[in-house]
Enzyme design. Structure first.
Site, PDB file in Angstrom:
ATOM      1  N   GLU A   1       0.811  -1.218   0.000  1.00 43.94           N
ATOM      2  CA  GLU A   1       0.000   0.000   0.000  1.00 43.94           C
ATOM      3  C   GLU A   1       0.848   1.273   0.000  1.00 43.94           C
ATOM      4  OE1 GLU A   1      -2.293  -0.464   3.526  1.00 43.94           O
ATOM      5  OE2 GLU A   1      -3.485  -2.129   2.762  1.00 43.94           O
ATOM      6  N   PRO A   2       1.569   1.556  -1.073  1.00 42.16           N
ATOM      7  CA  PRO A   2       2.328   2.814  -1.123  1.00 42.16           C
ATOM      8  C   PRO A   2       1.412   4.010  -1.320  1.00 42.16           C
ATOM      9  CG  PRO A   2       2.433   1.706  -3.236  1.00 42.16           C
ATOM     10  CD  PRO A   2       1.704   0.772  -2.304  1.00 42.16           C
TER      11      PRO A   2
ATOM     12  N   ARG B   1       3.235  19.067   8.576  1.00 42.22           N
ATOM     13  CA  ARG B   1       4.160  17.985   8.927  1.00 42.22           C
ATOM     14  C   ARG B   1       5.393  18.480   9.672  1.00 42.22           C
ATOM     15  NH1 ARG B   1       6.779  15.262   5.970  1.00 42.22           N
ATOM     16  NH2 ARG B   1       6.669  13.279   7.083  1.00 42.22           N
TER      17      ARG B   1
ATOM     18  N   TYR C   1       5.488  16.495  12.974  1.00 41.21           N
ATOM     19  CA  TYR C   1       6.439  15.380  12.980  1.00 41.21           C
ATOM     20  C   TYR C   1       7.897  15.818  13.053  1.00 41.21           C
ATOM     21  CZ  TYR C   1       2.396  12.782  11.139  1.00 41.21           C
ATOM     22  OH  TYR C   1       1.161  12.227  10.948  1.00 41.21           O
TER      23      TYR C   1
ATOM     24  N   CYS D   1      -0.301  32.600  13.186  1.00 41.67           N
ATOM     25  CA  CYS D   1      -0.014  33.159  14.507  1.00 41.67           C
ATOM     26  C   CYS D   1       0.499  32.069  15.451  1.00 41.67           C
ATOM     27  CB  CYS D   1      -1.281  33.820  15.063  1.00 41.67           C
ATOM     28  SG  CYS D   1      -0.965  34.852  16.499  1.00 41.67           S
TER      29      CYS D   1
ATOM     30  N   TYR E   1       0.308  13.980   2.358  1.00 40.67           N
ATOM     31  CA  TYR E   1      -0.021  14.428   3.712  1.00 40.67           C
ATOM     32  C   TYR E   1       0.126  15.933   3.906  1.00 40.67           C
ATOM     33  CZ  TYR E   1       0.308   9.448   4.314  1.00 40.67           C
ATOM     34  OH  TYR E   1       0.125   8.105   4.162  1.00 40.67           O
TER      35      TYR E   1
END
Length: 473
Positions: A326-327, A370, A374, A401, A431
């Protein structure tokens, strides 16, 4: 533990991460970071994609904008289909590749993946709705999710999709009862938590024990789920599913995961006399966001997984089931860059000496969360022209902000970057739009597909009217 929202901003004498080196040519576009048709024009140095320069894109569609190299996206999808099919041809007649729609999904993208030979994995009712609107053949759709609603399950059953991945013991009876009410038999896989610690960020590691996904192998939940599925005639047990995380660069974690999930596969055959026809090894294959990253070529990855499955099945004395993967990121991520316009420039002194240049753009954490979520790293380039200025260590930040509103933590940009310049950030196809928000009431950017000199809108830019249309107060 980070002591400040802006991370290494306040580190003494900070000169950037160890992997980041001052470039010999600040205008160079490193091929491993960019989609395949991205070039810098020889005359003015404008970045072009699919034969269209970014200045023309910005003038017609505005910024920020996600710009997709359609030819690149299609080529990566096709390479996955062909590489995995070839690697597993003599083991199980080939392999099935499910594009992970959570990375980025639109009706056009759903059609692209089908046209290039892939199936489609969804994990919500909304993603399933897009797949059905795009007329993806239902047999080539899968549905994930750790907390599927009855409505989502019912819609999947009504559409006749190819598989539903069970994520909890309670879900076994829920899917069976909903199938019984419709007089259908639901094809299901059991998601197994195999206890593998993938070498990735903790938020995107999904196979260790202490997290929300799947059924624990070590605690016997996975085996119990298999028994419950087999006890319900409304369910067709197609196989097992394992996913160990995201942004993974080697096959070591997959080797241990395959060994453990195939051991359960063999136990089911021995104890229940059931030969499950499928095994899904998940996705999570990494891409290069910066020069720090070195992903495996697709063919090498497929061949490595095939060797693992061949060896483990031989050791267990079982036939090789039909393999699927599942790429998502690996296909969508490198195909896209985000185009921004520079607003303000600030030079800020750092503790312990030195300074950092802040390059503020017209987007930020609402179009790419991200970096904040992350601690992800990205690259960037000056896109509207070539520069002869010396490189300066810079931080690309957004307009929101929040002090943590960082797009690119560290990058060498030309010292003459100024207001009105265009900055392009590669590797934003996965993403970014799918996790985008309207924080600070900033409308989400458009998604533009470029191919053979033509630009078309996949998702239009949101407007203030769109924002206000939801406000019924």
């Amino acid at each position: 533990m980070r002591a400040h929202e802006a991370g290494a901003l306040h580190a003494e004498g900070y000169h950037g991460p160890s992997w980041l080196r001052p470039p010999g040519d600040v205008n160079e576009l490193l091929p491993q970071l960019w989609a395949r048709t991205v070039r810098r024009g020889s005359r003015c140095g404008m970045v072009k994609v699919g034969g269209v320069d970014v200045v023309a894109i910005a003038e017609q569609y505005g910024t920020p904008a996600y710009v997709v190299d359609e030819a690149d996206f299609r080529a990566r999808a096709r390479e996955y289909a062909e590489a995995f099919d070839a690697a597993f041809a003599d083991l199980c007649g080939g392999a099935d590749v499910y594009y992970a729609g959570k990375a980025f999904l639109s009706t056009a993208v759903a059609r692209w993946v089908v046209e290039e030979g892939l199936s489609l994995d969804t994990c919500s009712g909304g993603e399933l709705a897009v797949a059905l609107r795009a007329e993806v053949p239902p047999a080539r759709i899968g549905l994930h999710g750790n907390n599927k609603s009855d409505a989502e399950i019912g819609r999947a059953l009504d559409a006749g999709i190819g598989r539903i991945v069970l994520d909890s013991l309670a879900e076994v009876d829920r899917v069976a009862d909903l199938a019984a009410a419709r007089g259908v038999r639901a094809p299901v896989l059991v998601r197994v938590t195999v206890g593998v610690e993938a070498h990735t960020h903790s938020y995107i590691a999904t196979a260790h024990e202490d997290q929300k996904f799947g059924l624990s192998l070590a605690e016997g939940q996975a085996g119990e789920a298999v028994r419950r599925v087999l006890a319900r005639p409304e369910l067709e047990l197609r196989g097992l599913h394992s996913h160990i995380g995201s942004q993974i660069f080697d096959t070591q974690g997959f080797e241990l995961a395959a060994r453990r999930v195939l051991a359960l596969h063999a136990d089911v055959a021995r104890e229940h006399g059931v030969q499950m026809p499928e095994l899904d090894l998940g996705g999570g294959f990494g891409i290069a966001y910066t020069t720090e990253h070195d992903p495996l070529p697709v063919a090498e990855l497929a061949q490595g997984l095939a060797r693992i499955v061949r060896r483990e099945c031989a050791d267990l004395g079982v036939a090789v089931p039909r393999i699927s993967v599942e790429p998502g990121r690996a296909i969508a991520g490198p195909s896209t860059f985000t185009l921004y316009t520079v607003g303000t420039i600030k030079d800020v002194g750092l503790d312990g000496g030195g300074s950092r240049r802040y390059v503020a753009v017209d987007g930020g954490m609402s179009d790419n969360i991200r970096t904040a979520l992350y601690d992800a790293d990205y690259s960037a380039t000056l896109a509207n022209r070539r520069s002869d200025a010396a490189p300066v260590l810079s931080r690309v930040v957004g307009k929101h902000c929040e002090s943590g509103d960082v797009v690119v933590k560290d990058e060498f940009l030309p010292g003459d970057v100024g207001p009105g310049d265009l900055i392009a950030v590669p590797g934003t196809g996965a993403y970014c739009r799918s996790m985008a928000s309207q924080y600070n009431h900033v409308p989400r950017p458009p998604v533009l597909a470029v191919r053979d000199g033509q630009v078309r809108v996949l998702l239009r830019r949101e407007t203030e009217d769109d924002l206000l249309a939801l406000d019924v107060g």
